[in-house]
Design a protein around this motif. Structure first.
Motif, PDB file in Angstrom:
ATOM      1  N   ASN A  75       0.824  -1.209   0.000  1.00  0.00           N
ATOM      2  CA  ASN A  75       0.000   0.000   0.000  1.00  0.00           C
ATOM      3  C   ASN A  75       0.859   1.261   0.000  1.00  0.00           C
ATOM      4  O   ASN A  75       0.557   2.232  -0.700  1.00  0.00           O
ATOM      5  CB  ASN A  75      -0.927   0.010   1.220  1.00  0.00           C
ATOM      6  CG  ASN A  75      -2.175  -0.836   1.008  1.00  0.00           C
ATOM      7  OD1 ASN A  75      -2.958  -0.560   0.118  1.00  0.00           O
ATOM      8  ND2 ASN A  75      -2.340  -1.867   1.818  1.00  0.00           N
ATOM      9  N   LYS A  76       1.942   1.221   0.774  1.00  0.00           N
ATOM     10  CA  LYS A  76       2.840   2.378   0.822  1.00  0.00           C
ATOM     11  C   LYS A  76       3.581   2.549  -0.500  1.00  0.00           C
ATOM     12  O   LYS A  76       3.833   3.671  -0.944  1.00  0.00           O
ATOM     13  CB  LYS A  76       3.830   2.218   1.967  1.00  0.00           C
ATOM     14  CG  LYS A  76       3.163   2.265   3.337  1.00  0.00           C
ATOM     15  CD  LYS A  76       4.176   2.099   4.461  1.00  0.00           C
ATOM     16  CE  LYS A  76       3.492   2.160   5.830  1.00  0.00           C
ATOM     17  NZ  LYS A  76       4.451   1.975   6.941  1.00  0.00           N
ATOM     18  N   LYS A  79       1.134   3.996  -3.149  1.00  0.00           N
ATOM     19  CA  LYS A  79       0.802   5.405  -2.911  1.00  0.00           C
ATOM     20  C   LYS A  79       1.893   6.357  -3.378  1.00  0.00           C
ATOM     21  O   LYS A  79       1.681   7.577  -3.422  1.00  0.00           O
ATOM     22  CB  LYS A  79       0.507   5.610  -1.429  1.00  0.00           C
ATOM     23  CG  LYS A  79      -0.834   5.016  -1.004  1.00  0.00           C
ATOM     24  CD  LYS A  79      -1.079   5.167   0.489  1.00  0.00           C
ATOM     25  CE  LYS A  79      -2.410   4.537   0.882  1.00  0.00           C
ATOM     26  NZ  LYS A  79      -2.666   4.616   2.345  1.00  0.00           N
ATOM     27  N   TRP A  81       2.741   6.512  -6.343  1.00  0.00           N
ATOM     28  CA  TRP A  81       2.503   6.584  -7.791  1.00  0.00           C
ATOM     29  C   TRP A  81       2.768   7.982  -8.345  1.00  0.00           C
ATOM     30  O   TRP A  81       3.111   8.128  -9.538  1.00  0.00           O
ATOM     31  CB  TRP A  81       1.071   6.163  -8.099  1.00  0.00           C
ATOM     32  CG  TRP A  81       0.008   7.112  -7.621  1.00  0.00           C
ATOM     33  CD1 TRP A  81      -0.646   7.089  -6.432  1.00  0.00           C
ATOM     34  CD2 TRP A  81      -0.508   8.247  -8.335  1.00  0.00           C
ATOM     35  NE1 TRP A  81      -1.544   8.131  -6.345  1.00  0.00           N
ATOM     36  CE2 TRP A  81      -1.478   8.855  -7.495  1.00  0.00           C
ATOM     37  CE3 TRP A  81      -0.258   8.809  -9.581  1.00  0.00           C
ATOM     38  CZ2 TRP A  81      -2.188   9.993  -7.875  1.00  0.00           C
ATOM     39  CZ3 TRP A  81      -0.967   9.946  -9.974  1.00  0.00           C
ATOM     40  CH2 TRP A  81      -1.919  10.520  -9.127  1.00  0.00           C
ATOM     41  N   THR A 129      -0.350  -1.215 -10.905  1.00  0.00           N
ATOM     42  CA  THR A 129      -0.406  -0.655  -9.546  1.00  0.00           C
ATOM     43  C   THR A 129      -1.390   0.508  -9.452  1.00  0.00           C
ATOM     44  O   THR A 129      -2.199   0.567  -8.517  1.00  0.00           O
ATOM     45  CB  THR A 129       0.978  -0.200  -9.086  1.00  0.00           C
ATOM     46  OG1 THR A 129       1.527   0.730 -10.044  1.00  0.00           O
ATOM     47  CG2 THR A 129       1.925  -1.378  -8.950  1.00  0.00           C
ATOM     48  N   THR A 130      -1.335   1.421 -10.409  1.00  0.00           N
ATOM     49  CA  THR A 130      -2.227   2.584 -10.346  1.00  0.00           C
ATOM     50  C   THR A 130      -3.676   2.186 -10.615  1.00  0.00           C
ATOM     51  O   THR A 130      -4.598   2.736 -10.011  1.00  0.00           O
ATOM     52  CB  THR A 130      -1.801   3.666 -11.357  1.00  0.00           C
ATOM     53  OG1 THR A 130      -1.748   3.110 -12.686  1.00  0.00           O
ATOM     54  CG2 THR A 130      -0.438   4.231 -10.994  1.00  0.00           C
ATOM     55  N   LEU A 133      -5.080   0.637  -7.473  1.00  0.00           N
ATOM     56  CA  LEU A 133      -5.435   1.696  -6.532  1.00  0.00           C
ATOM     57  C   LEU A 133      -6.729   2.387  -6.947  1.00  0.00           C
ATOM     58  O   LEU A 133      -7.606   2.649  -6.111  1.00  0.00           O
ATOM     59  CB  LEU A 133      -4.294   2.708  -6.432  1.00  0.00           C
ATOM     60  CG  LEU A 133      -4.498   3.880  -5.470  1.00  0.00           C
ATOM     61  CD1 LEU A 133      -4.651   3.380  -4.033  1.00  0.00           C
ATOM     62  CD2 LEU A 133      -3.332   4.859  -5.572  1.00  0.00           C
ATOM     63  N   HIS A 134      -6.864   2.659  -8.242  1.00  0.00           N
ATOM     64  CA  HIS A 134      -8.061   3.312  -8.773  1.00  0.00           C
ATOM     65  C   HIS A 134      -9.304   2.462  -8.490  1.00  0.00           C
ATOM     66  O   HIS A 134     -10.321   2.962  -8.004  1.00  0.00           O
ATOM     67  CB  HIS A 134      -7.893   3.535 -10.284  1.00  0.00           C
ATOM     68  CG  HIS A 134      -8.901   4.472 -10.867  1.00  0.00           C
ATOM     69  ND1 HIS A 134      -8.734   5.071 -12.098  1.00  0.00           N
ATOM     70  CD2 HIS A 134     -10.112   4.893 -10.420  1.00  0.00           C
ATOM     71  CE1 HIS A 134      -9.778   5.824 -12.356  1.00  0.00           C
ATOM     72  NE2 HIS A 134     -10.632   5.730 -11.361  1.00  0.00           N
ATOM     73  N   LYS A 137     -10.251   2.516  -4.826  1.00  0.00           N
ATOM     74  CA  LYS A 137     -10.862   3.785  -4.444  1.00  0.00           C
ATOM     75  C   LYS A 137     -12.311   3.855  -4.905  1.00  0.00           C
ATOM     76  O   LYS A 137     -13.188   4.361  -4.184  1.00  0.00           O
ATOM     77  CB  LYS A 137     -10.072   4.959  -5.043  1.00  0.00           C
ATOM     78  CG  LYS A 137      -8.658   5.122  -4.507  1.00  0.00           C
ATOM     79  CD  LYS A 137      -8.645   5.546  -3.055  1.00  0.00           C
ATOM     80  CE  LYS A 137      -7.211   5.825  -2.586  1.00  0.00           C
ATOM     81  NZ  LYS A 137      -7.172   6.178  -1.135  1.00  0.00           N
ATOM     82  N   THR A 307      -7.073  -3.401  -2.597  1.00  0.00           N
ATOM     83  CA  THR A 307      -5.879  -2.985  -3.348  1.00  0.00           C
ATOM     84  C   THR A 307      -4.962  -4.180  -3.580  1.00  0.00           C
ATOM     85  O   THR A 307      -4.467  -4.392  -4.691  1.00  0.00           O
ATOM     86  CB  THR A 307      -5.114  -1.884  -2.593  1.00  0.00           C
ATOM     87  OG1 THR A 307      -5.990  -0.798  -2.330  1.00  0.00           O
ATOM     88  CG2 THR A 307      -3.942  -1.394  -3.427  1.00  0.00           C
TER      89      THR A 307
END
Length: 379
Positions: A75-76, A79, A81, A129-130, A133-134, A137, A307
């Motif tokens: 997660n870190k 983030k 990105w 990865t992005t 995350l998207h 969210k 995620t």
């Protein structure tokens, strides 16, 4: 010292050892294959020892990166990105400058002086990865039209970049990663069915208005190799001949009479597996690749959050689609579009990107317990 040993012991207990060892075994085998190709002169172009030496360096670097990433909280990493996503895009755009190198019609490499780099391979990891995350969210709101459009735009950016580079293979990989990750996130059938209905019309439009003659030839030779007997048709004909020449147990890694195959070290390395180790060797490679894919999907089911789940699904998609497209090319069932076989094909950037993806999956596995920290900070 006792505390340090305790941290190290905890790290190795939580490490996804079987997944790492499966990939590492294929990579070691890759170096052996490349060494064999050089010694036996089994490629249509002249190759030297730098072929397997460069691969060995990339593999060792990949191992180090994967093991380091597995110790960090994914997660870190994700983030961050805002740092690595712009860098990936900038590197991908540099191929259109004087630094860009054109190979077989694809302008997908940049010359850094001391090495060449294929930015689209790193862009795949950035996208996975992005996009993970998207999707996390968006959550349960994925089927709102505004969110669907934003997710499509997210996928369109890297896909369009690689299409402009002329890299149809990588563009196909991006598209399939997008589709599989959207399915895993629960995209509604109200979007799937209209897209499926429009697909034949889209294919017709692309075939008649977008695709260039050489791109059409890649598909047409699947039905008639004589349409391009000295080019793509030759590639697929000789690859199938080489693949079957090893019969059940192969000719051995050294000292046989080998069929020379174009790109034997890269996209068609599986044909060399068939020549040297036969059907048995090919099945062993397929079995290990299948295990890697299934293990990653299993890891997605135990991830502590969405995620992590989507991250694993994205890496699974990347590796699985690479395998399907590459083996399809070798068997003459799919067009030759330049997609390497994960952990086996020669290519430093590709190898590193696969291990970065694997390291992130291993991080999701290691951190599947919500309270778990490899390096406990007392907080």
């Amino acid at each position: 010292m006792k505390a340090l040993l305790g941290y190290i012991g905890q790290y190795f207990r939580r490490l996804d050892k079987l997944l790492f060892l499966a990939a590492a075994a294929l990579s070691v085998f890759s170096v052996i294959l490349l060494y064999s190709i050089v010694v036996n002169g089994a490629a249509t172009i002249e190759v030297n020892s730098s072929l397997y030496k460069t691969q060995a360096v990339a593999i060792i670097a990949g191992w180090v990166i994967a093991l380091m990433l597995s110790a960090m909280d994914y997660n870190k990493i994700i983030k961050l990105w805002v740092l690595y996503a712009p860098l990936s895009i900038i590197l991908s755009l540099l191929v259109f400058t004087k630094l860009g190198i054109e190979v077989y019609g694809d302008r997908a490499w940049i010359d850094l002086g001391f090495m060449t780099l294929q930015p689209s391979e790193l862009l795949k990891i950035t996208f996975v990865t992005t996009f993970a995350l998207h999707l996390s969210k968006v959550g349960d709101r994925i089927n709102r039209l505004s969110n669907v459009l934003l997710l499509c735009a997210h996928a369109a950016i890297p896909t369009i970049i690689v299409i402009l580079q002329g890299d149809d293979g990588t563009a196909s990989v991006f598209l399939m990663i997008f589709v599989i990750m959207m399915f895993s996130a629960g995209i509604s059938w109200k979007y799937i069915l209209p897209c499926a209905a429009a697909l034949p019309f889209a294919v017709y439009f692309v075939w008649t208005r977008v695709m260039k003659p050489f791109q059409k030839t890649r598909f047409l030779v699947l039905f008639d190799e004589e349409l391009d007997p000295l080019g793509i048709g030759y590639h697929q004909r000789v690859s199938k001949t080489a693949l079957g020449s090893g019969q059940l147990f192969g000719k051995g890694l050294f000292g046989g009479e080998y069929v020379k195959v174009p790109e034997a070290a890269n996209d068609f390395i599986f044909t060399y597996v068939g020549q040297t180790l036969g059907f048995v060797g090919c099945m062993a490679v397929v079995a290990i690749l299948t295990y890697i894919c299934l293990k990653i999907m299993a890891d997605s089911r135990i991830a502590k959050d969405d995620t992590g789940k989507y991250l694993c699904v994205g890496v699974y998609s990347m590796i699985c689609i690479h395998c399907i497209l590459n083996l399809g090319m070798v068997f003459g069932a799919m067009p030759v579009i330049g997609v390497p076989l994960p952990f086996l094909s020669q290519g430093g950037t590709s190898t590193l990107s696969m291990y970065i993806g694997l390291g992130l999956v291993m991080s999701a596995y290691s951190h599947s317990e919500k309270k778990y920290k490899v390096f406990y900070d007392g907080g």
